[in-house]
Design a protein around this motif. Structure first.
Motif, short mmCIF file in Angstrom:
data_model
loop_
_atom_site.label_atom_id
_atom_site.label_comp_id
_atom_site.label_asym_id
_atom_site.label_seq_id
_atom_site.Cartn_x
_atom_site.Cartn_y
_atom_site.Cartn_z
N ARG A 1 4.32 2.32 -7.98
CA ARG A 1 4.58 3.63 -8.57
C ARG A 1 4.89 4.69 -7.52
N ALA A 2 4.15 4.66 -6.41
CA ALA A 2 4.25 5.72 -5.40
C ALA A 2 3.60 5.20 -4.12
N PRO A 3 3.90 5.83 -2.97
CA PRO A 3 3.33 5.35 -1.70
C PRO A 3 1.80 5.22 -1.73
N TYR A 4 1.29 4.20 -1.05
CA TYR A 4 -0.16 3.94 -1.03
C TYR A 4 -0.51 3.12 0.20
N ARG A 5 -1.80 2.93 0.40
CA ARG A 5 -2.27 1.98 1.42
C ARG A 5 -2.72 0.71 0.70
N CYS A 6 -2.31 -0.43 1.24
CA CYS A 6 -2.62 -1.70 0.60
C CYS A 6 -4.07 -2.11 0.85
N ALA A 7 -4.70 -2.62 -0.17
CA ALA A 7 -6.05 -3.18 -0.04
C ALA A 7 -6.03 -4.58 -0.64
N ILE A 8 -6.65 -5.53 0.08
CA ILE A 8 -6.83 -6.89 -0.46
C ILE A 8 -8.25 -7.32 -0.11
N GLY A 9 -8.97 -7.72 -1.14
CA GLY A 9 -10.37 -8.09 -0.90
C GLY A 9 -11.11 -6.91 -0.30
N GLY A 10 -11.76 -7.13 0.83
CA GLY A 10 -12.51 -6.04 1.47
C GLY A 10 -11.70 -5.24 2.46
N GLU A 11 -10.43 -5.62 2.67
CA GLU A 11 -9.64 -4.99 3.73
C GLU A 11 -8.74 -3.88 3.19
N ILE A 12 -8.63 -2.79 3.95
CA ILE A 12 -7.64 -1.76 3.65
C ILE A 12 -6.73 -1.66 4.87
#
Ligand SMILES: [Zn+2]
Length: 313
Positions: free
Chosen positions: A182-193
């Motif tokens: 939808r719009a710019p963001y920071r990726c997070a997967i599991g416990g990681e950002i």
């Protein structure tokens, strides 16, 4: 009212030898004629498109799509067979002059992986070392051709993983455009950002849309798109050198003219990235999703993380 201004970032993915040799120069001329800019992401390694097409032929739903979209007439037999019956040709190293011409004309150029098909088909199987090898080859080829390091990456097939995001974070790029969202963001997967800002593609691609219900005629496709670009937002539209740069150029130009008539401001993704306050971006989970008109999964922007720290402060 400046806050209502529509910003449009055209992201041109170049996946094949033919796409870079023929589609990209045609798109460059068309964009220059319209007075609009774009960001090109180029697959730097071998053209194994034929392997992707063999995979497609094994999938009954996709055979219909191949026929509907005229993939053979669109790509030509040389591309369809590349990497299967005929040897895989290098993409970027076959046309360094095209990459340099794009940069000389002021277009932004970034890396769209090394072996597009391998990344798309085998990302999880590649593992940490395999992902790093793909990235090292791609960024080295880019540096050799452009004579400067690449500052941006767009994942082949909109597929990413924690291993890929980790390796890309270490490269300290200005931004990535790996996902749908939808719009710019920071990726997070599991416990990681992950730190690198993600600028997702916000609209469906033409090959996903074409031939959908009520979308056979060009006018209907153009109308479909013009209804989906949003005022007051950054719209990221991915096009393909093999599609909009070849058989669907007229459709693409009609969309660009419609956007110009609405007062859209065309920006490069690096300019959009420069305007971002990375620390202020929401962290959103990267999820695997499916899209109408596309086989297999893509990485998509999921829900924002709960801001527990802020809530408890
Ligand atoms: Zn691609």
């Amino acid at each position: 009212m400046p806050e209502q201004a529509m910003r449009v970032a055209l992201k041109v993915d170049v996946d094949t030898h033919q796409g870079l040799g023929q589609g990209a120069p045609r798109l460059m001329r068309a964009l220059q004629a319209e007075g609009v800019t774009a960001t090109f992401f180029i697959a730097m390694g071998p053209d194994n498109a034929g392997r992707a097409i063999v995979r497609v032929l094994k999938n009954p739903g996709f055979l219909a799509k191949m026929r509907r979209t005229g993939a053979v007439s669109m790509y030509g037999w040389r591309t369809v067979l590349s990497g299967t019956l005929l040897p895989a040709r290098p993409i970027a190293l076959s046309f360094p002059q095209v990459i340099r011409a794009l940069e000389a004309a002021g277009f932004e150029v970034g890396v769209h992986g090394y072996d597009h098909v391998r990344w798309q088909d085998r990302l999880d199987a590649l593992g940490d070392a395999g992902v790093r090898a793909e990235l090292a080859e791609a960024f080295e080829a880019f540096r050799a051709i452009a004579r400067r390091p690449a500052r941006a990456f767009a994942a082949p097939g909109w597929r990413t993983s924690a291993a890929a995001l980790r390796a890309l974070d270490e490269m300290k790029l200005d931004y990535r455009s790996d996902t749908r969202g939808r719009a710019p963001y920071r990726c997070a997967i599991g416990g990681e950002i992950f730190a690198t800002p993600e600028i997702p593609t916000t609209l469906p691609t033409l090959d996903e849309v074409m031939g959908g219900p009520g979308l056979a005629a060009r006018d209907a496709v153009v109308r479909f798109y013009l209804e989906r670009f949003r005022d007051g937002e950054l719209n990221v539209h991915t096009i393909h050198a093999e599609t909009e740069g070849m058989g669907e150029l007229d459709t693409f130009v009609a969309i660009v003219r419609g956007l110009k008539a609405r007062g859209a401001r065309f920006v490069q993704l690096r300019d959009a990235a420069a305007a971002i306050d990375a620390a202020a971006l929401p962290a959103c989970e990267v999820v695997r999703a499916t899209l109408d008109g596309r086989a297999g999964w893509i990485s998509a922007q999921g829900e924002p993380r709960e801001r527990t720290a802020a809530l408890s402060a």
